[in-house]
Design an enzyme around this catalytic site. Structure first.
Site, PDB file in Angstrom:
ATOM      1  N   GLY A  46       0.781  -1.228   0.000  1.00  0.00           N
ATOM      2  CA  GLY A  46       0.000   0.000   0.000  1.00  0.00           C
ATOM      3  C   GLY A  46       0.814   1.279   0.000  1.00  0.00           C
ATOM      4  CD  GLU A  47       6.017   1.413   2.346  1.00  0.00           C
ATOM      5  OE1 GLU A  47       6.897   1.645   1.482  1.00  0.00           O
ATOM      6  OE2 GLU A  47       6.275   0.946   3.457  1.00  0.00           O
ATOM      7  CG  HIS A 138     -19.383  20.988   6.361  1.00  0.00           C
ATOM      8  ND1 HIS A 138     -20.567  20.662   5.726  1.00  0.00           N
ATOM      9  CD2 HIS A 138     -19.598  20.745   7.683  1.00  0.00           C
ATOM     10  CE1 HIS A 138     -21.446  20.234   6.607  1.00  0.00           C
ATOM     11  NE2 HIS A 138     -20.888  20.278   7.804  1.00  0.00           N
ATOM     12  CG  ASP A 178     -28.569  22.997   8.276  1.00  0.00           C
ATOM     13  OD1 ASP A 178     -28.209  24.182   8.135  1.00  0.00           O
ATOM     14  OD2 ASP A 178     -27.880  22.031   7.926  1.00  0.00           O
ATOM     15  CE  LYS A 202     -29.654  19.227   9.268  1.00  0.00           C
ATOM     16  NZ  LYS A 202     -28.934  18.687   8.106  1.00  0.00           N
ATOM     17  CB  THR A 235     -25.816   8.270   3.158  1.00  0.00           C
ATOM     18  OG1 THR A 235     -26.416   9.142   4.126  1.00  0.00           O
ATOM     19  CG2 THR A 235     -24.466   7.786   3.672  1.00  0.00           C
ATOM     20  N   GLY A 237     -29.545  10.663   2.924  1.00  0.00           N
ATOM     21  CA  GLY A 237     -30.642  10.533   3.880  1.00  0.00           C
ATOM     22  C   GLY A 237     -31.222  11.874   4.287  1.00  0.00           C
TER      23      GLY A 237
END
Length: 326
Positions: A46-47, A138, A178, A202, A235, A237
């Site tokens: 994985g290196e 964000h 929100d 929410k 996701t 939701g």
């Protein structure tokens, strides 16, 4: 002894990680440059190994990487690329991360939690990054985590122009998912022609990630086309529950506009089966064919990135790209 004068020159070089080569190639085309060739491979354990095939001494280096799964591997790859550029004497290194990883972990909700968004900034600073370029953080406070310039680009114009061209004749209400994004909804409403806004009240359980409960709609949405905005869809939701709440309140239709289409399972299925008319995202992250669905529209941010890169390279104003509001 008199000093020897040299001829100042600047060279822009674009580098790309392996996560989203298509976006890098599109950016390169807009800049009229080629992506600098490199040797990169992963060892059996994985290196990651990176070596650039051209001299980068004294260059203005721009390193682009998108953070789709496996997100930690791509972070490590970009860190190694930055380290290689620093050790090869690049003059300035700008890290381009259209989607800032770990951005949701920007503060402590409880004791003994990390602030991982700050850790990401520290890692890139230590690796040798002089500057960070990102799109729709964000939370804007993440800009302060990096000890150096941060170019916070806004994809709102790209998304809003599409919404205006496609749905401008409708009675639009801009809806925040929100209460925390009401200010952003106001900016959207202004750009779409002084439209009314609403938001979803929410609640979220900090112990249950990717889960939220849409309690009620605040604002008038009955009979109107609701443009539901957010910075990312993971996701799906939260956003589909918000769309259901709007339809229950009598909305004529719902269009979702989001910058980052993470689309972790089962997002595509949820969105495809929802009552949403269209889902509009950008290509800040690669969206493979198996995650696409009929009502999904993907807009390109390559022109935006290319213009910002050009401004940084020429020591111009990135803020001017957004009418001084970036």
């Amino acid at each position: 002894m008199s000093p020897k004068s040299g001829t100042p020159k600047k060279n822009l070089m674009l580098f790309s990680g392996r996560s989203h080569v298509e976006l890098a190639e599109e950016v390169a085309k807009h800049l009229n440059v080629t992506i600098t060739p490199q040797t990169v491979h992963s060892f059996a354990n994985g290196e990651i190994y990176v070596r650039f095939q051209e001299s980068v001494r004294g260059t203005d280096a721009f390193v682009l990487q998108s953070f789709s799964p496996p997100i930690n591997e791509w972070i490590m790859e970009q860190l190694i690329m930055v380290d290689a550029l620093k050790r090869a004497s690049a003059k300035r290194i700008t890290v381009i991360m259209p989607f800032y990883p770990y951005s949701r972990q920007d503060k402590k909700h409880k004791g003994r939690e990390p602030i991982s968004a700050r850790l990401i900034a520290d890692l890139f600073k230590t690796a040798g990054a002089d500057r960070i370029m990102t799109v729709d953080l964000h939370t804007a406070q993440i800009q302060g985590f990096f000890d150096g310039p941060v170019d916070h680009l806004l994809a709102q114009t790209v998304l809003a122009n599409y919404i205006n061209e496609t749905y401008g004749d409708n009675d639009i209400t801009v809806v925040s998912p929100d209460s925390g994004r009401v200010r952003l909804a106001e900016k959207w409403a202004e750009q779409l022609g002084d439209r009314p806004i609403a938001f979803i009240h929410k609640t979220r359980d900090p112990d249950a990630p990717n889960q939220a409960v849409a309690n009620r709609v605040v604002g008038n949405v009955a009979g109107r086309l609701c443009v539901l905005i957010d910075d990312m869809i993971d996701t799906g939701g939260t956003i589909t529950k918000a769309a259901d709440a709007l339809m229950t309140e009598g909305a004529a239709d719902v269009v979702i506009a989001s910058t980052h289409g993470i689309l972790s399972d089962p997002a595509s299925e949820r969105l495809a089966n929802s009552r949403v008319r269209e889902v509009v995202v950008t290509n800040s992250l690669p969206i493979p064919d198996d995650k696409r669905f009929p009502t999904l529209t993907v807009l390109s941010i390559a022109p935006l990135l290319a213009r910002a890169i050009q401004e940084v390279f020429e020591d111009g104003s990135v803020t001017s790209l957004f009418d001084g509001s970036a």
